[in-house]
Design an enzyme around this catalytic site. Structure first.
Site, PDB file in Angstrom:
ATOM      1  N   ASP A   1       0.850  -1.185   0.000  1.00 48.21           N
ATOM      2  CA  ASP A   1       0.000   0.000   0.000  1.00 48.21           C
ATOM      3  C   ASP A   1       0.893   1.245   0.000  1.00 48.21           C
ATOM      4  O   ASP A   1       1.987   1.227   0.568  1.00 48.21           O
ATOM      5  CB  ASP A   1      -0.868   0.044   1.257  1.00 48.21           C
TER       6      ASP A   1
ATOM      7  N   SER B   1       7.668   4.889   5.577  1.00 45.51           N
ATOM      8  CA  SER B   1       8.797   4.166   5.008  1.00 45.51           C
ATOM      9  C   SER B   1       8.677   4.128   3.489  1.00 45.51           C
ATOM     10  O   SER B   1       7.700   4.616   2.931  1.00 45.51           O
ATOM     11  CB  SER B   1       8.846   2.740   5.570  1.00 45.51           C
TER      12      SER B   1
ATOM     13  N   HIS C   1       5.359  -7.088  -0.184  1.00 50.03           N
ATOM     14  CA  HIS C   1       5.157  -8.412  -0.760  1.00 50.03           C
ATOM     15  C   HIS C   1       5.898  -8.573  -2.086  1.00 50.03           C
ATOM     16  O   HIS C   1       6.317  -7.598  -2.710  1.00 50.03           O
ATOM     17  CB  HIS C   1       3.663  -8.641  -0.983  1.00 50.03           C
TER      18      HIS C   1
END
Length: 296
Positions: free
Chosen positions: A113, A256, A169
């Protein structure tokens, strides 16, 4: 004010920034900038705050954070009362239906995301941090030999905010090598900081590896730490085959960044995302969402 592009509505949205006043003070005021250089950018500050977020005392921060930023907890695997501390909540996992993954092998998905910027036909010595500020891939990964292989390729920068799902991911089936660690500082990765700290990504703590994907070639996968992100957790097992969408790792508290580099003629990013990047806007994306296709 930070505007981001919403692909679904075709509209620009104003980003709700956690700690906006604090960020402006740290990077815009003379006193704040001095304290950032003396203390906030250093490992000790992030380590101390990280320890607090790992403590049971930090649990009281969770409910106000959820309410302030309207976080949908129906997607989480754990209930509010089950979190032991703020980092438990921050690095929460989501249920199997929260982030559907585009399964077509020729489709490139977002690794997480966040707010995405995409750059094609990259110049390795002039990678864009933000308008007017550049850096080099050699400086970023400290490996000139590997860097040279990606000239003319694609660079994706995915900026995560404190309000986002903070696990990252794999974008394809493949095998991921060992992670290399590079020590560094802990500047914020918010655009407020990116506009004021030259070569910020090359100054911050970061970790990188080569992911040998089956459909998009060798991908450089980089995780960049930031203020209060004292820990980047790599949860994958090196040199073991993974499937598209499998978890690679997660960040503890703080905004981040995940950066991906693709070799030339391996992937074509959606024109809409590339166009918005050229206009100076990041595009809002979710993990598993289609963002491009295999180059043909």
């Amino acid at each position: 004010m930070i505007k981001i592009y919403n692909r679904k509505t075709k509209q620009y949205e104003v980003e709700q920034v956690a700690g906006l006043s604090y960020l402006k003070w740290c990077y815009e005021s003379p006193i704040g900038k001095s304290i950032t250089e003396l203390l906030i950018k250093k490992k000790l500050f992030s380590k101390l705050y990280g320890s607090f977020c790992d403590s049971s005392t930090s649990k009281k921060k969770i409910r106000p954070f959820i309410e302030e930023f309207n976080i949908d907890m129906s997607l989480a695997n754990m209930k509010l009362e089950e979190f032991r501390n703020f980092n438990d909540f921050f690095a929460r996992t989501l249920n199997a239906f929260a982030r559907p993954i585009a399964q077509d092998r020729d489709i490139l998905i977002s690794p997480g995301d966040g707010r995405l910027s995409a750059f094609e036909n990259i110049d390795l010595d002039k990678l864009v941090q933000i308008k007017g500020l550049t850096y080099s891939l050699k400086e970023l990964i400290c490996d000139d030999k590997v860097a040279k292989e990606y000239d003319g390729g694609v660079c994706l920068i995915l900026r995560l905010c404190p309000t986002d799902y903070h696990r990252f991911h794999f974008v394809d089936d493949g095998i991921c090598g060992e992670t290399k660690n590079i020590k560094g500082k802990y500047y914020s990765v918010n655009p407020i900081a990116l506009e004021r700290v030259p070569k910020l990504f090359c100054q911050n703590k970061r970790e990188w590896c080569i992911f040998k994907s089956e459909n998009f070639g060798d991908i450089i996968h980089i995780e960049v730490g930031a203020t209060c992100v004292g820990t980047i957790i790599q949860s994958y097992t090196p040199n073991v085959k993974v499937k598209k969408g499998y978890e690679k790792g997660y960040f503890k508290f703080g905004g981040s960044t995940t950066i991906l580099f693709f070799k030339k003629d391996t992937v074509k990013i959606d024109e809409e995302i590339v166009h918005q990047t050229s206009l100076g806007y990041e595009t809002k994306v979710l993990m598993g969402e289609a963002i491009g296709n295999k180059f043909k």
